[in-house]
Enzyme design. Structure first.
Site, PDB file in Angstrom:
ATOM      1  CD1 TRP A 135     -21.796  96.205   8.397  1.00 25.59           C
ATOM      2  CD2 TRP A 135     -20.818  97.381   6.766  1.00 25.59           C
ATOM      3  NE1 TRP A 135     -22.138  95.618   7.203  1.00 25.59           N
ATOM      4  CE2 TRP A 135     -21.550  96.319   6.174  1.00 25.59           C
ATOM      5  CE3 TRP A 135     -20.124  98.248   5.931  1.00 25.59           C
ATOM      6  CZ2 TRP A 135     -21.612  96.110   4.805  1.00 25.59           C
ATOM      7  CZ3 TRP A 135     -20.180  98.045   4.572  1.00 25.59           C
ATOM      8  CH2 TRP A 135     -20.910  96.987   4.022  1.00 25.59           C
ATOM      9  CG  ASP A 174     -32.585  94.766   8.722  1.00 26.00           C
ATOM     10  OD1 ASP A 174     -31.481  95.312   8.574  1.00 26.00           O
ATOM     11  OD2 ASP A 174     -33.499  94.866   7.874  1.00 26.00           O
ATOM     12  CD  GLU A 199     -24.753  93.719   6.419  1.00 23.48           C
ATOM     13  OE1 GLU A 199     -23.882  93.193   7.114  1.00 23.48           O
ATOM     14  OE2 GLU A 199     -24.545  94.130   5.250  1.00 23.48           O
ATOM     15  CD  GLU A 200     -31.298  97.790   3.472  1.00 26.69           C
ATOM     16  OE1 GLU A 200     -30.812  97.733   2.336  1.00 26.69           O
ATOM     17  OE2 GLU A 200     -32.511  97.625   3.708  1.00 26.69           O
ATOM     18  CD  GLU A 206     -26.525  91.228  -3.739  1.00 25.21           C
ATOM     19  OE1 GLU A 206     -26.283  91.355  -2.532  1.00 25.21           O
ATOM     20  OE2 GLU A 206     -26.192  92.077  -4.610  1.00 25.21           O
TER      21      GLU A 206
END
Length: 461
Positions: free
Chosen positions: A131, A195, A198-199, A426
């Site tokens: 992750w 960030d 999550e990228e 979302e």
């Protein structure tokens, strides 16, 4: 002449009816959002204190406790405990369970070996798969939420002992939740991390904003509990963070950049993370406030890019622009192709507009600069750089009314695309407008609630 008068009356009545309908829907949807949000806090099958990002377990699997998302959600819970549900034993139990879950996570083995571990299983154990880690925004937001809970809990119960033992034990090695988070932020804010999406690794405006706020409020709380040495240290670090934040302004392109020291593919530099950074990181000290001229310049450019990016925004005079994460986004809710508008991002624009209006009213003046000129001309087309519009003037009132109407327009966009039962997912499909990605996203509900509270003039944080 008579027919013209009747036509104008008809237009005014129609507008009033539309506004009343929207206001009624917002009230109802806010109630639904609270119910849906609370359903995702320690639901059946999870340990006490767990906050799931979504009930969705496949395509996509969001059935985890994300530190950042959970902290964003608990800010809403703390706000209720501090206001409309003061003394509510159910909320006290929920918040204490969250404290226990968080402390367990802080001491759990994690892949990153730090408090920047982004997510945990619903049984409280850490996620050890690959992750994007570390993510250093979560501890800061959690500290901010729990500091407010601590103040409110002491005020309502007088139980300082619980706060000192479970929330802010400053003695090593027994650091409790808030103290551990603040120490982590103070010692790691200069480190690159992933960030909020999550990228991307780098230094991020959003992360630094929430870290600065945590340290400023943490310093006041440390001093309140007699930990004055830490209070001084936290303020020193917060001052250094502000220096770093000021370097994010790109004068050539007229925007606040989202990340520095990064190999990001976000060539535009634009990201709704800048808006979220101010909404969650403003420390009420005048630095990067909701009406900051550089922030509003960035907001205007973001809106323009998204207006021309998503087909659902084309030639739509009735609703505001549906807002995505960033223009280069390729995540579609289940995989990669083309990015979509996000509900929480659209709600964030609404909240920013409302908070900008609130802040201008508090200031009593609107200073027009070359940075915010295009943004303000959306509401007052004759605005000129260098002008100062004082409270009570026609110009000031026109802009304030425009900001509030603009916030309503973004919520009207959410109304248009919401599911018939009021549930929020979302994302919206960029072409057809239906909900896609994770269903019942907790952060979507929390974001709608905070936008609604800002609209009512009672912002949550």
């Amino acid at each position: 002449m008579v027919s013209i008068k009747f036509s104008l009356i008809a237009v005014c009545l129609a507008a009033a009816t539309t506004n009343a309908q929207l206001a009624s829907w917002i009230t109802n949807e806010t109630s639904i959002a609270y119910t849906k949000m609370y359903a995702n806090i320690q639901p059946s099958g999870t340990v006490s204190g767990c906050v799931i990002a979504s009930p969705s377990k496949s395509n996509p699997d969001y059935y985890y406790h994300w530190v950042r998302d959970a902290a964003m959600t608990m800010k809403v819970v703390v706000n209720q405990y501090n206001t409309t549900r003061a003394g509510d034993s159910t909320l006290v139990s929920m918040l204490k369970n969250f404290v226990t879950f968080s402390r367990t996570g802080q001491t759990e083995y994690t892949r990153c070996g730090c408090l920047g571990e982004p997510k945990f299983h619903v049984d409280g154990t850490s996620y050890t798969g690959d992750w994007g880690r570390p993510q250093n925004d979560g501890p800061a937001i959690r500290a901010t939420a729990l500091i407010k809970f601590a103040y409110s809990y002491i005020a309502q119960t007088g139980d300082v002992a619980y706060v000192k033992s479970k929330l802010y034990d400053s003695a090593l090695p027994t650091y409790s939740v808030i103290k551990a988070d603040l120490e982590y932020v103070a010692h790691n804010w200069q480190s690159t991390c992933f960030d909020l999406w999550e990228e991307v690794t780098g230094l991020h405006f959003f992360t630094l904003m929430v870290q600065r706020r945590a340290l400023i409020e943490g310093a006041a709380f440390a001093n309140y509990l007699g930990d004055t040495g830490a209070g001084t240290s936290y303020l020193q670090q917060a001052a250094s963070i502000l220096t770093s934040l000021n370097t994010f302004w790109d004068s050539s392109n007229g925007l606040i950049q989202t990340s520095l020291s990064s190999s990001s593919s976000k060539t535009s530099g634009l990201d709704t993370a800048q808006i979220l950074g101010v909404l969650h990181g403003y420390a009420n000290d005048g630095q990067f406030s909701p009406n900051n001229d550089k922030l509003l310049a960035t907001t205007y450019l973001l809106k323009q890019r998204f207006q021309n990016l998503y087909p659902i925004n084309y030639n739509n005079p009735t609703y505001a622009t549906a807002i995505g994460r960033y223009p280069e986004d390729v995540y579609n809710g289940v995989g990669t192709s083309q990015g979509n508008p996000w509900i929480l991002c659209t709600a964030a624009f609404a909240e920013l507009y409302y908070k900008a209006a609130i802040t201008y009213n508090q200031d009593g003046k609107i200073y027009v600069t070359s940075n915010n000129l295009n943004f303000l001309k959306q509401f007052y087309s004759s605005a000129t750089s260098g002008a100062i519009y004082s409270s009570g003037s026609t110009e000031f009132t026109t802009i304030i009314n425009g900001l509030n109407a603009g916030g309503d327009a973004f919520l009207n966009t959410i109304k248009w695309h919401a599911n018939t039962d009021g549930s929020l997912g979302e994302e919206w499909d960029r072409t057809r407008g239906y909900n896609t990605g994770a269903a019942d996203l907790t952060w979507s509900y929390a974001s709608f609630i905070t936008a609604s509270l800002a609209r009512a003039g009672t912002p949550a944080f």
